[in-house]
Design a protein around this motif. Structure first.
Motif, PDB file in Angstrom:
ATOM      1  N   LEU A  11      11.174 -39.063  39.797  1.00  0.00           N
ATOM      2  CA  LEU A  11      10.250 -40.196  39.876  1.00  0.00           C
ATOM      3  C   LEU A  11       9.140 -40.079  38.834  1.00  0.00           C
ATOM      4  O   LEU A  11       8.734 -41.075  38.229  1.00  0.00           O
ATOM      5  CB  LEU A  11       9.656 -40.304  41.282  1.00  0.00           C
ATOM      6  CG  LEU A  11      10.634 -40.700  42.386  1.00  0.00           C
ATOM      7  CD1 LEU A  11       9.960 -40.581  43.753  1.00  0.00           C
ATOM      8  CD2 LEU A  11      11.181 -42.094  42.176  1.00  0.00           C
ATOM      9  N   THR A  12       8.668 -38.868  38.592  1.00  0.00           N
ATOM     10  CA  THR A  12       7.630 -38.634  37.588  1.00  0.00           C
ATOM     11  C   THR A  12       8.161 -38.959  36.199  1.00  0.00           C
ATOM     12  O   THR A  12       7.459 -39.586  35.385  1.00  0.00           O
ATOM     13  CB  THR A  12       7.126 -37.185  37.665  1.00  0.00           C
ATOM     14  OG1 THR A  12       6.607 -36.950  38.979  1.00  0.00           O
ATOM     15  CG2 THR A  12       6.053 -36.905  36.637  1.00  0.00           C
ATOM     16  N   ARG A  13       9.384 -38.571  35.922  1.00  0.00           N
ATOM     17  CA  ARG A  13      10.004 -38.865  34.621  1.00  0.00           C
ATOM     18  C   ARG A  13      10.176 -40.373  34.427  1.00  0.00           C
ATOM     19  O   ARG A  13       9.887 -40.917  33.360  1.00  0.00           O
ATOM     20  CB  ARG A  13      11.341 -38.134  34.502  1.00  0.00           C
ATOM     21  CG  ARG A  13      11.923 -38.174  33.117  1.00  0.00           C
ATOM     22  CD  ARG A  13      13.072 -37.193  32.899  1.00  0.00           C
ATOM     23  NE  ARG A  13      14.067 -37.173  33.956  1.00  0.00           N
ATOM     24  CZ  ARG A  13      14.280 -36.150  34.790  1.00  0.00           C
ATOM     25  NH1 ARG A  13      13.557 -35.055  34.687  1.00  0.00           N
ATOM     26  NH2 ARG A  13      15.205 -36.215  35.711  1.00  0.00           N
ATOM     27  N   ILE A  14      10.618 -41.054  35.484  1.00  0.00           N
ATOM     28  CA  ILE A  14      10.759 -42.519  35.409  1.00  0.00           C
ATOM     29  C   ILE A  14       9.405 -43.156  35.148  1.00  0.00           C
ATOM     30  O   ILE A  14       9.278 -44.050  34.304  1.00  0.00           O
ATOM     31  CB  ILE A  14      11.385 -43.069  36.706  1.00  0.00           C
ATOM     32  CG1 ILE A  14      12.833 -42.617  36.830  1.00  0.00           C
ATOM     33  CG2 ILE A  14      11.286 -44.592  36.746  1.00  0.00           C
ATOM     34  CD1 ILE A  14      13.458 -42.901  38.193  1.00  0.00           C
ATOM     35  N   HIS A  15       8.375 -42.683  35.830  1.00  0.00           N
ATOM     36  CA  HIS A  15       7.024 -43.221  35.641  1.00  0.00           C
ATOM     37  C   HIS A  15       6.578 -43.053  34.195  1.00  0.00           C
ATOM     38  O   HIS A  15       5.999 -43.971  33.606  1.00  0.00           O
ATOM     39  CB  HIS A  15       6.049 -42.536  36.597  1.00  0.00           C
ATOM     40  CG  HIS A  15       4.657 -43.078  36.503  1.00  0.00           C
ATOM     41  ND1 HIS A  15       3.707 -42.505  35.716  1.00  0.00           N
ATOM     42  CD2 HIS A  15       4.084 -44.145  37.098  1.00  0.00           C
ATOM     43  CE1 HIS A  15       2.587 -43.197  35.825  1.00  0.00           C
ATOM     44  NE2 HIS A  15       2.787 -44.194  36.664  1.00  0.00           N
TER      45      HIS A  15
END
Length: 85
Positions: free
Chosen positions: A50-54
């Motif tokens: 999720l952090t990478r997508i953000h």
């Protein structure tokens, strides 16, 4: 025509909320499954994704106009789920 693009009907808003609720539940179930099968490191993998997508998405539309919860909120809730489970 610009005003039409900004206008959102109550039915649309209700549908978006339903979609966000489903996405939040899916995140919670993903965290639960990952924690059960691979422990906390696997669960924290969800947080990493999720952090990478953000980082790739950058600026998001307001949550009220999106079918998905805000990524910052999803990351926070995923962290919380990994700690609690």
């Amino acid at each position: 025509q610009a005003f039409q693009a900004l206008a959102i009907s109550p039915a649309t808003l209700t549908g978006l909320q339903f979609g966000r609720d489903q996405e939040s539940e899916a995140d919670r179930l993903a965290a639960l499954t990952l924690k059960r099968t691979g422990g906390e490191p696997a669960c924290l993998g969800l947080v990493a994704v999720l952090t990478r997508i953000h980082a790739e998405v950058g600026r998001e539309p307001p949550e009220a106009r999106s079918t998905h919860p805000n990524l910052v909120n999803r990351i926070r809730e995923a962290r919380r789920a990994c700690e609690i489970l």
